[in-house]
Structures are given as C-alpha cells and as structure tokens.
Design a protein around this motif. Structure first.
Motif, short mmCIF file in Angstrom:
data_model
loop_
_atom_site.label_atom_id
_atom_site.label_comp_id
_atom_site.label_asym_id
_atom_site.label_seq_id
_atom_site.Cartn_x
_atom_site.Cartn_y
_atom_site.Cartn_z
N ASP A 88 -42.40 -51.28 53.11
CA ASP A 88 -43.02 -51.44 54.43
C ASP A 88 -43.75 -52.78 54.52
OD1 ASP A 88 -42.04 -49.03 55.30
OD2 ASP A 88 -43.88 -47.92 54.91
N GLN B 14 -43.15 -55.89 57.15
CA GLN B 14 -44.22 -56.48 57.95
C GLN B 14 -44.32 -57.98 57.70
OE1 GLN B 14 -47.90 -54.42 57.14
NE2 GLN B 14 -47.08 -52.42 57.71
N HIS C 49 -49.11 -55.41 64.13
CA HIS C 49 -48.61 -54.31 63.29
C HIS C 49 -48.47 -54.73 61.82
CE1 HIS C 49 -47.82 -51.96 66.85
NE2 HIS C 49 -47.11 -52.94 67.37
N CYS C 50 -49.19 -55.77 61.44
CA CYS C 50 -49.11 -56.26 60.06
C CYS C 50 -50.43 -56.02 59.34
CB CYS C 50 -48.77 -57.75 60.05
SG CYS C 50 -48.59 -58.45 58.39
N SER D 33 -50.15 -57.40 53.46
CA SER D 33 -48.77 -57.85 53.62
C SER D 33 -48.73 -59.34 53.96
CB SER D 33 -48.08 -57.04 54.73
OG SER D 33 -48.19 -55.65 54.50
#
Length: 236
Positions: free
Chosen positions: A133, A137, A150-151, A155
């Motif tokens: 995931d 990202q 959404h990160c 990441s």
C-alpha cells in the motif's frame, strides 16, 4: 509533524552510471558499540542484562546453548554488538522482540539474527500502511501535480529517499525493491522516534502549478525533451 530531515542513520545511495539500467547501491551507516557515548553504552548494558534474564525465563532450554562453561561476558558482548548495529538500543525495542518471542512458545533460545528480526517493527505493528500500500501511495505522489491527501507521510518519506525520479522512470520491479529498502529504514526511524519528512502542502502546490505559466511551459519542455520533440512555447 516536523519536515526536518534527520541525517543520522539515513539511507545513502550512489549511482553507478556504466550499468544498464542504472544501478543504485544502498548502504546503511550502522553504528558500533564502541562508537556510542558512555551514557548510551550504560543504557545498552542494562538493556542486555535485562534481555538475557528474560530469555532465560522464556526459554527453559537455554542451558543447552549457554552451558556452565559459557563465558556470559562474551555472549552479552555479541548480543550487544548485533543489536546496536541494527539500531536496537532501548528496552522498548527489546520488549517488542520478547513479546513476539513469547507468542512462539519455543523452549529454545532464538539466534541473535532471529531475535533482531523480532525487534524490528512491521508496518502493521506501527499502524502504518503495508509495504504494498505504501508503494502505491508513493508512486501516486511521484508526479509534479500529485494529490497528497491519500498519502501517508511514511510513504512519502521513503519515496523521497529512493528518489521521485526513480519511482516513476524505472521498472516496477526495480522501484519496488528500492522502495521496500527505504520503507524499512523509514519504519526504523519512526520506531526510534526520529523525524521524517512532512507531506507537502498539496493545495498550495496545485494552485501554483495552475497559476504559473512558467511552470507549465517548463513541464511541457521537459516532456518534449524526453520525446525528442522540438516546439515553440505555447503558453505565455
């Protein structure tokens, strides 16, 4: 979250140009026991003493490995050097390994390398995205007009350690391998309480891209250069 970059134990990369494709060699600046300040050495000594006592309590068959003739000073030094080299110097880190070892319910002592692995947190232990995931990202934000909403910061930090150019220009296999190494080091930094990069202000960044023709012209020029196309500026 602070955007300050911590340089100690940071991921170091060097690019070897002759290789095809380009090959990045990663290395980690691992500390040694002798390099620690005296107060840190004392902390490590206390942590190792605690670890040995706990291992004896958890593993009833410990006498098969540590006999009456075993020099426990050597044992403790070997364990200390191995744990320090992996950045494991606190009781909280050791407690994580002991908790996972307790779940295995084995009467035998783990090897040093096995215990080091237990002490290294997984993303799930820290409530962070899985490696897969996190890679998705990171890849999604490795573009000039990326949306960072959404990160996760972990990441993004790992992607920056690899290099955003590498994330988008190299093969998926290559970028995934390099990202996995960087993400592992990022987890260690978080576990040690060190700062990582904060996410950029995506709203401000998007507004600048939309409002500045120079930025758009530069992006178009870079794209045409990659494609071998020569054209005049179309924005003014």
């Amino acid at each position: 979250m602070s955007a300050q970059r911590v340089t100690s134990n940071a991921l170091v990369s060097s690019v070897q140009l002759p290789a095809k494709p380009k090959r990045v060699v990663y290395s980690f600046n691992k500390p040694t026991l002798l390099e620690l300040p005296d107060d840190k050495k004392l902390q490590v000594k206390q942590a190792i003493d605690y670890l040995i006592d706990e291992l004896k309590a958890l593993c009833p068959a410990w006498k098969q490995a540590w006999t009456a003739n075993t020099d426990m000073r050597v044992v403790k030094r070997n364990w200390a050097e191995a744990l320090v080299s992996e950045g494991i110097t606190s009781k909280s880190q050791i407690d994580l390994g002991l908790r996972l070892l307790r779940n295995e319910q084995s009467p035998f002592l783990p090897s040093i390398s096995q215990f080091v692995t237990l002490c290294q947190p997984t993303p799930e232990n820290l409530g962070l995205p899985s490696v897969d995931d996190a890679y998705k990202q990171a890849f999604a934000v490795s573009h000039p007009a990326a949306n960072f909403s959404h990160c996760h910061p972990a990441s993004y930090h790992a992607a920056c350690e690899v290099g955003l150019y590498v994330m988008t220009r190299y093969s998926e296999q290559t970028s995934r391998e390099r990202f996995a190494k960087a993400y592992k080091e990022t987890l260690s930094k978080i576990w040690r309480g060190e700062a990582i990069r904060a996410l950029p202000d995506s709203e401000t960044k998007t507004a600048i891209i939309k409002a500045t023709p120079e930025v758009a012209n530069k992006a178009l020029t870079d794209m045409r250069a990659m494609l071998g196309i020569k054209r005049k500026r179309i924005l003014s």
